[in-house]
Design an enzyme around this catalytic site. Sequence first.
Site, PDB file in Angstrom:
ATOM      1  N   ASN A  18       0.812  -1.232   0.000  1.00 18.69           N
ATOM      2  CA  ASN A  18       0.000   0.000   0.000  1.00 18.69           C
ATOM      3  C   ASN A  18       0.834   1.265   0.000  1.00 18.69           C
ATOM      4  O   ASN A  18       1.986   1.216   0.457  1.00 18.69           O
ATOM      5  CB  ASN A  18      -0.880   0.006   1.270  1.00 18.69           C
ATOM      6  CG  ASN A  18      -2.202  -0.691   1.049  1.00 18.69           C
ATOM      7  OD1 ASN A  18      -2.814  -0.561  -0.004  1.00 18.69           O
ATOM      8  ND2 ASN A  18      -2.653  -1.437   2.064  1.00 18.69           N
ATOM      9  N   HIS A  73      -7.945   1.555  -4.243  1.00 19.94           N
ATOM     10  CA  HIS A  73      -8.069   0.837  -2.968  1.00 19.94           C
ATOM     11  C   HIS A  73      -8.006   1.840  -1.819  1.00 19.94           C
ATOM     12  O   HIS A  73      -7.048   1.889  -1.057  1.00 19.94           O
ATOM     13  CB  HIS A  73      -6.933  -0.183  -2.866  1.00 19.94           C
ATOM     14  CG  HIS A  73      -7.039  -1.079  -1.670  1.00 19.94           C
ATOM     15  ND1 HIS A  73      -8.183  -1.758  -1.348  1.00 19.94           N
ATOM     16  CD2 HIS A  73      -6.119  -1.423  -0.726  1.00 19.94           C
ATOM     17  CE1 HIS A  73      -7.974  -2.481  -0.253  1.00 19.94           C
ATOM     18  NE2 HIS A  73      -6.728  -2.280   0.147  1.00 19.94           N
TER      19      HIS A  73
END
EC number: 1.1.1.37
Length: 321
Positions: free
Chosen positions: A121, A176
Amino acid sequence: MARKKIALIGSGQIGGTLALLAGIKELGDIVMFDIAEGTAKGKALDIAQASAVEGFDAKLSGTGTYEAIEGADVCIVTAGVPRKPGMSRDDLLGINLKVMEQVGAGIKKYAPNAFVVCITNPLDAMVWALQKFSGLPADKVVGMAGVLDSSRFALFLAEATGVSIEDIHAWTLGGHGDDMVPMVRHSTVGGVPLNQVVKSGWLNQDKLDAIVERTRKGGGEIVALLGNGSAFYAPAASAIAMAESYLKDKKRVLPAAAYLTGQYGVKDMYVGVPVLIGSTGVEKIIEFDLDKSEQDMFAKSVASVKGLVDACKTIAPDLAK
Ligand SMILES: NC(=O)C1=CN([C@@H]2O[C@H](COP(=O)(O)OP(=O)(O)OC[C@H]3O[C@@H](n4cnc5c(N)ncnc54)[C@H](O)[C@@H]3O)[C@@H](O)[C@H]2O)C=CC1
Ligand SMILES: O=C([O-])CC(=O)C(=O)O
């Protein structure tokens, strides 16, 4: 036929689960890489010892040097840091971008023909940077998020309707982040689109709205519960589904962060869309027909991803070329 080689770059919580699942599914031999070499070696040995009990054939090894991933067919990247309670995924950008630079160089040198699944991420920006740093073709580099987000959506729908999870097909689009787009019109319960499920009184609108919101914040819910890391079982299972579709040429259609060249009106960015994954990588990008409100939500999510990509270009100006 020689076994396939799977390199797991990062051997933390997700990396360990990936290794166990890839072993149990006999997807190939597994090399676990980590800068914490002992972690990679220790987990590889531990899982290899489980193979005697579970009865799977796979060689597992741990390493701290990129040479060991040479010739890998698949690389799954989880190297970097996860968030802690109170942080957003975006707070990880600076530190994980540096990690992507190292990982990209390692893959470029030793596994240029691999299918690469990035998990680190903030996902959409990290997979974009990893593709640039590695120089691999964009259809061989994808990001895992959509399978996870849609599996959360599916679980909440199964619980609310009392229908088997096998008969729920849920889709999410976009980046996301908390502004991802759960696709109500395209998701079905027992083949019935969600709008109709609500119309027939099977699920009420307030409950559906709450499920959509819970899906969007699904990662944060687990971060808050765990207190010292983020989800790892479902993320690992999700990436394995993508790797398996590639290795077995299954041609599954899965939501993934893919490099867009004009689809959905987006260019030179990775964003979550449905893709067909087969033996050559991303073989097709599937375009849903979006209505006005879906387009607006998608545009908002894309704008968030663009902000992160721009931040990467500021930190690493070479990426802007
Ligand atoms: N895309 C998605 O849907 C999801 C993404 N994530 C992300 O996945 C990443 C990994 O999560 P976890 O496995 O839980 O974290 P973790 O902290 O358990 O494992 C990360 C591993 O990366 C290693 N590492 C750090 N820098 C490295 C480098 N330069 N080279 C090689 N290895 C390095 C660490 O030593 C550690 O073992 C995080 O960024 C997290 O936010 C987590 C869940 C879902
Ligand atoms: O929320 C996080 O930090 C990890 C993640 O991406 C997820 O579980 O969806």
